[in-house]
Design an enzyme around this catalytic site. Sequence first.
Site, PDB file in Angstrom:
ATOM      1  N   SER A 114       0.961  -0.983   0.210  1.00  0.00           N
ATOM      2  CA  SER A 114      -0.161   0.200   0.158  1.00  0.00           C
ATOM      3  C   SER A 114       0.794   1.452   0.101  1.00  0.00           C
ATOM      4  CB  SER A 114      -0.910  -0.181   0.882  1.00  0.00           C
ATOM      5  OG  SER A 114      -1.391   1.408   1.388  1.00  0.00           O
ATOM      6  N   TYR A 136      -2.113   5.040  -3.892  1.00  0.00           N
ATOM      7  CA  TYR A 136      -3.125   6.686  -3.955  1.00  0.00           C
ATOM      8  C   TYR A 136      -2.577   7.631  -4.476  1.00  0.00           C
ATOM      9  CZ  TYR A 136      -5.933   3.871  -0.422  1.00  0.00           C
ATOM     10  OH  TYR A 136      -6.238   2.693   0.469  1.00  0.00           O
ATOM     11  N   THR A 162      -5.696   2.216  -6.722  1.00  0.00           N
ATOM     12  CA  THR A 162      -7.263   2.714  -6.420  1.00  0.00           C
ATOM     13  C   THR A 162      -8.121   3.314  -6.483  1.00  0.00           C
ATOM     14  OG1 THR A 162      -6.843   1.379  -4.243  1.00  0.00           O
ATOM     15  CG2 THR A 162      -8.113   2.254  -4.292  1.00  0.00           C
ATOM     16  N   LYS A 239      -8.584  -1.031  -9.832  1.00  0.00           N
ATOM     17  CA  LYS A 239      -8.636  -1.589  -8.049  1.00  0.00           C
ATOM     18  C   LYS A 239     -10.134  -0.296  -7.780  1.00  0.00           C
ATOM     19  CE  LYS A 239      -8.077  -2.959  -3.704  1.00  0.00           C
ATOM     20  NZ  LYS A 239      -8.714  -2.170  -2.969  1.00  0.00           N
ATOM     21  N   HIS A 263     -13.949  -1.948  -1.494  1.00  0.00           N
ATOM     22  CA  HIS A 263     -13.250  -1.418  -0.729  1.00  0.00           C
ATOM     23  C   HIS A 263     -13.664  -2.450   0.823  1.00  0.00           C
ATOM     24  CE1 HIS A 263      -9.322   1.201  -0.220  1.00  0.00           C
ATOM     25  NE2 HIS A 263      -9.814   0.837   0.608  1.00  0.00           N
TER      26      HIS A 263
END
Length: 367
Positions: A114, A136, A162, A239, A263
């Site tokens: 992440s 992100y 994402t 995603k 999510h």
Amino acid sequence: MVEPVLTDLPAVSLTDYAERARTVLSEDVWDYVDCGSASEVTLSANRRALDRVAVLPRMLRGVDTVDLGARLLGRPYAMPVGVAPMAYQRLVHPDGELGLASAAGAAGIPYLASTLGSTPLEQVTRVGADVWFQLYWLRDRALVRDLLARVVAAGCRALVVTVDVPVLGRRPRDLRNAFRLPDHVVAANLPDGRDALAHAGGPGVSALAAHTASSFAPALRWADLAWLRGQIDLPLVVKGVLDPRDAVEAVRVGADAVVVSNHGGRQLDGAPASVTMLPEVVDAVGGDCQVLLDSGIRSGTDVLRALALGAAGVLVGRPLLWALAAGGERGARDALELLAAELTDALTLAGCADPAAAAELRTLNAG
């Protein structure tokens, strides 16, 4: 007679790890991992929808051994499973990202690191797992470029963007707990100081929501994704797709795979369960890209359900955090071994010699 203590016994399902994690985590950290957004309707819908998927097994197929191997993004893996990207894994155990990535490497599956990892990306890739980096989108595009350069230099195998977090979903449990990160847990992939807000909670405030609002760009468009496609020569995964029209658009801008995901019920409450939308997304892309499923996977049977509905594979999230919390890297390794055993049993009982054969199975709505 003294009753046996559950934690002294081997886990026999992934859900066993949940109660073990709850006994070792503080209430606010447990709530952070466990919670969904708003009234948590979508969070619970994920589980109900998966339980309604009945798989029609085939008989007398001569299956005595099962090969779990699958190809995701053109690379071979030991089973059609990846570790979902999850933030701040050192919250639940000191082993954190390094432990879970090591467990993924031992299991022969990809680990999705992440942007909000609590261990620098470069350390995670050194454990030897195939690492896909989850991005992100940050307000400062220069920081996005810097992250992309680090992703390539670190040897990541894919980039996963994402797209369902323009803002963080409102999570009442975090608000009630005034949740903030402890001092030893930082957003290790962001520049110094970017995570200061994440440590400065107050009554009725989620420090993580404040940090996200400060750091993330809410107005991401398809043109931005097309720009990203031109910046990096890695497989691109989108995603957070639920609407089939968005899956088609993702293919148009160059996505190699999409992840059907809400999510884990942590963003728009009232959105449909991910598995509910999976068949429509699979039909919409028509083989132009791989389709993965995320949100609510808790067993090998769930993996079989996803495969039978057309997914190439799944991402598993919370159960692996539970296992990490309960036993560190060893707990995560055990959980992935258990999942592989469950999937082997499920495929055998369904008459499938490998994951590809599961795509030929019929499914019914058992609700």
